[in-house]
Design a protein around this motif. Structure first.
Motif, PDB file in Angstrom:
ATOM      1  N   MET A   1      16.764 -11.598  -7.262  1.00 35.31           N
ATOM      2  CA  MET A   1      15.382 -11.327  -7.605  1.00 35.31           C
ATOM      3  C   MET A   1      15.262  -9.876  -8.041  1.00 35.31           C
ATOM      4  N   LEU A   2      14.407  -9.691  -9.014  1.00 34.34           N
ATOM      5  CA  LEU A   2      14.036  -8.358  -9.471  1.00 34.34           C
ATOM      6  C   LEU A   2      12.536  -8.244  -9.252  1.00 34.34           C
ATOM      7  N   TYR A   3      12.118  -7.215  -8.546  1.00 30.41           N
ATOM      8  CA  TYR A   3      10.704  -7.004  -8.279  1.00 30.41           C
ATOM      9  C   TYR A   3      10.244  -5.722  -8.958  1.00 30.41           C
ATOM     10  N   LEU A   4       9.113  -5.803  -9.627  1.00 27.55           N
ATOM     11  CA  LEU A   4       8.453  -4.639 -10.209  1.00 27.55           C
ATOM     12  C   LEU A   4       7.071  -4.578  -9.582  1.00 27.55           C
ATOM     13  N   ALA A   5       6.687  -3.396  -9.104  1.00 24.46           N
ATOM     14  CA  ALA A   5       5.428  -3.309  -8.375  1.00 24.46           C
ATOM     15  C   ALA A   5       4.753  -1.964  -8.596  1.00 24.46           C
ATOM     16  N   THR A   6       3.426  -1.990  -8.546  1.00 25.16           N
ATOM     17  CA  THR A   6       2.664  -0.748  -8.481  1.00 25.16           C
ATOM     18  C   THR A   6       2.612  -0.309  -7.024  1.00 25.16           C
ATOM     19  N   ASP A   7       2.011   0.833  -6.781  1.00 24.82           N
ATOM     20  CA  ASP A   7       1.927   1.341  -5.416  1.00 24.82           C
ATOM     21  C   ASP A   7       0.792   0.724  -4.606  1.00 24.82           C
ATOM     22  N   GLY A   8       0.027  -0.172  -5.185  1.00 27.38           N
ATOM     23  CA  GLY A   8      -1.143  -0.735  -4.517  1.00 27.38           C
ATOM     24  C   GLY A   8      -0.833  -1.477  -3.234  1.00 27.38           C
ATOM     25  N   PHE A   9       0.223  -2.262  -3.225  1.00 30.32           N
ATOM     26  CA  PHE A   9       0.603  -3.033  -2.036  1.00 30.32           C
ATOM     27  C   PHE A   9       1.003  -2.069  -0.906  1.00 30.32           C
ATOM     28  N   ILE A  10       1.829  -1.103  -1.240  1.00 26.13           N
ATOM     29  CA  ILE A  10       2.362  -0.157  -0.259  1.00 26.13           C
ATOM     30  C   ILE A  10       1.265   0.751   0.302  1.00 26.13           C
ATOM     31  N   ASP A  11       0.333   1.159  -0.551  1.00 31.19           N
ATOM     32  CA  ASP A  11      -0.704   2.123  -0.165  1.00 31.19           C
ATOM     33  C   ASP A  11      -1.954   1.492   0.434  1.00 31.19           C
ATOM     34  N   GLN A  12      -1.986   0.172   0.589  1.00 28.21           N
ATOM     35  CA  GLN A  12      -3.184  -0.478   1.130  1.00 28.21           C
ATOM     36  C   GLN A  12      -3.406  -0.074   2.585  1.00 28.21           C
ATOM     37  N   ASN A  13      -4.622   0.362   2.881  1.00 25.56           N
ATOM     38  CA  ASN A  13      -4.977   0.789   4.242  1.00 25.56           C
ATOM     39  C   ASN A  13      -5.401  -0.384   5.099  1.00 25.56           C
ATOM     40  N   ASN A  14      -5.286  -0.178   6.420  1.00 23.57           N
ATOM     41  CA  ASN A  14      -5.876  -1.114   7.380  1.00 23.57           C
ATOM     42  C   ASN A  14      -7.096  -0.437   7.995  1.00 23.57           C
ATOM     43  N   ALA A  15      -7.668  -1.011   9.023  1.00 22.91           N
ATOM     44  CA  ALA A  15      -8.884  -0.461   9.630  1.00 22.91           C
ATOM     45  C   ALA A  15      -8.649   0.931  10.218  1.00 22.91           C
ATOM     46  N   SER A  16      -7.421   1.237  10.589  1.00 19.12           N
ATOM     47  CA  SER A  16      -7.087   2.559  11.137  1.00 19.12           C
ATOM     48  C   SER A  16      -6.683   3.546  10.049  1.00 19.12           C
ATOM     49  N   GLU A  56     -11.520  -3.828   2.811  1.00 23.53           N
ATOM     50  CA  GLU A  56     -11.583  -4.105   1.381  1.00 23.53           C
ATOM     51  C   GLU A  56     -10.400  -3.471   0.656  1.00 23.53           C
ATOM     52  N   GLN A  57      -9.881  -4.180  -0.343  1.00 20.36           N
ATOM     53  CA  GLN A  57      -8.776  -3.665  -1.154  1.00 20.36           C
ATOM     54  C   GLN A  57      -9.266  -2.438  -1.906  1.00 20.36           C
ATOM     55  N   ARG A  58      -8.493  -1.356  -1.882  1.00 20.86           N
ATOM     56  CA  ARG A  58      -8.952  -0.108  -2.474  1.00 20.86           C
ATOM     57  C   ARG A  58      -8.257   0.258  -3.781  1.00 20.86           C
ATOM     58  N   ASP A  59      -7.224  -0.463  -4.141  1.00 19.35           N
ATOM     59  CA  ASP A  59      -6.442  -0.147  -5.332  1.00 19.35           C
ATOM     60  C   ASP A  59      -5.976  -1.451  -5.965  1.00 19.35           C
ATOM     61  N   ASP A  60      -5.586  -1.366  -7.233  1.00 21.52           N
ATOM     62  CA  ASP A  60      -5.024  -2.561  -7.859  1.00 21.52           C
ATOM     63  C   ASP A  60      -3.661  -2.844  -7.241  1.00 21.52           C
ATOM     64  N   ILE A  61      -3.317  -4.118  -7.175  1.00 23.59           N
ATOM     65  CA  ILE A  61      -2.025  -4.524  -6.636  1.00 23.59           C
ATOM     66  C   ILE A  61      -1.355  -5.416  -7.671  1.00 23.59           C
ATOM     67  N   THR A  62      -0.221  -4.949  -8.165  1.00 22.03           N
ATOM     68  CA  THR A  62       0.546  -5.728  -9.116  1.00 22.03           C
ATOM     69  C   THR A  62       1.969  -5.846  -8.582  1.00 22.03           C
ATOM     70  N   LEU A  63       2.449  -7.068  -8.520  1.00 19.52           N
ATOM     71  CA  LEU A  63       3.824  -7.332  -8.079  1.00 19.52           C
ATOM     72  C   LEU A  63       4.362  -8.458  -8.934  1.00 19.52           C
ATOM     73  N   LEU A  64       5.443  -8.176  -9.622  1.00 20.35           N
ATOM     74  CA  LEU A  64       6.072  -9.141 -10.507  1.00 20.35           C
ATOM     75  C   LEU A  64       7.463  -9.443  -9.973  1.00 20.35           C
ATOM     76  N   GLY A  65       7.753 -10.715  -9.737  1.00 18.06           N
ATOM     77  CA  GLY A  65       9.067 -11.134  -9.273  1.00 18.06           C
ATOM     78  C   GLY A  65       9.764 -11.959 -10.339  1.00 18.06           C
ATOM     79  N   ILE A  66      10.991 -11.600 -10.638  1.00 18.52           N
ATOM     80  CA  ILE A  66      11.767 -12.314 -11.664  1.00 18.52           C
ATOM     81  C   ILE A  66      13.075 -12.762 -11.032  1.00 18.52           C
TER      82      ILE A  66
END
Length: 68
Positions: A1-16, A56-66
């Motif tokens: 698998m090859l994954y291409l991703a923006t930082d949105g998934f990694i940078d998503q905050n939780n309630a804390s 609430e999601q605060r940033d765009d999240i893009t993840l592409l798996g090939i």
């Protein structure tokens, strides 16, 4: 698998206001890379939802798996 991703998934905050982080993201991908893409999507969405905990999601999240 090859994954291409923006930082949105990694940078998503939780309630804390804690980010998901690179370590959890890598571990998650390593846990599902050999599964069907639809299964990977469901698992990744579940990890993100569990981390967010209703925040609430605060940033765009893009993840592409090939699959190679």
């Amino acid at each position: 698998m090859l994954y291409l991703a923006t930082d949105g998934f990694i940078d998503q905050n939780n309630a804390s206001r804690k980010k998901l982080g690179v370590g959890i993201f890598k571990y998650t991908l390593q846990s599902v890379f050999n599964k069907k893409l639809s299964t990977q999507l469901q698992y990744l969405e579940g990890v993100l939802d569990a981390h967010q905990g209703g925040v609430e999601q605060r940033d765009d999240i893009t993840l592409l798996g090939i699959r190679l």
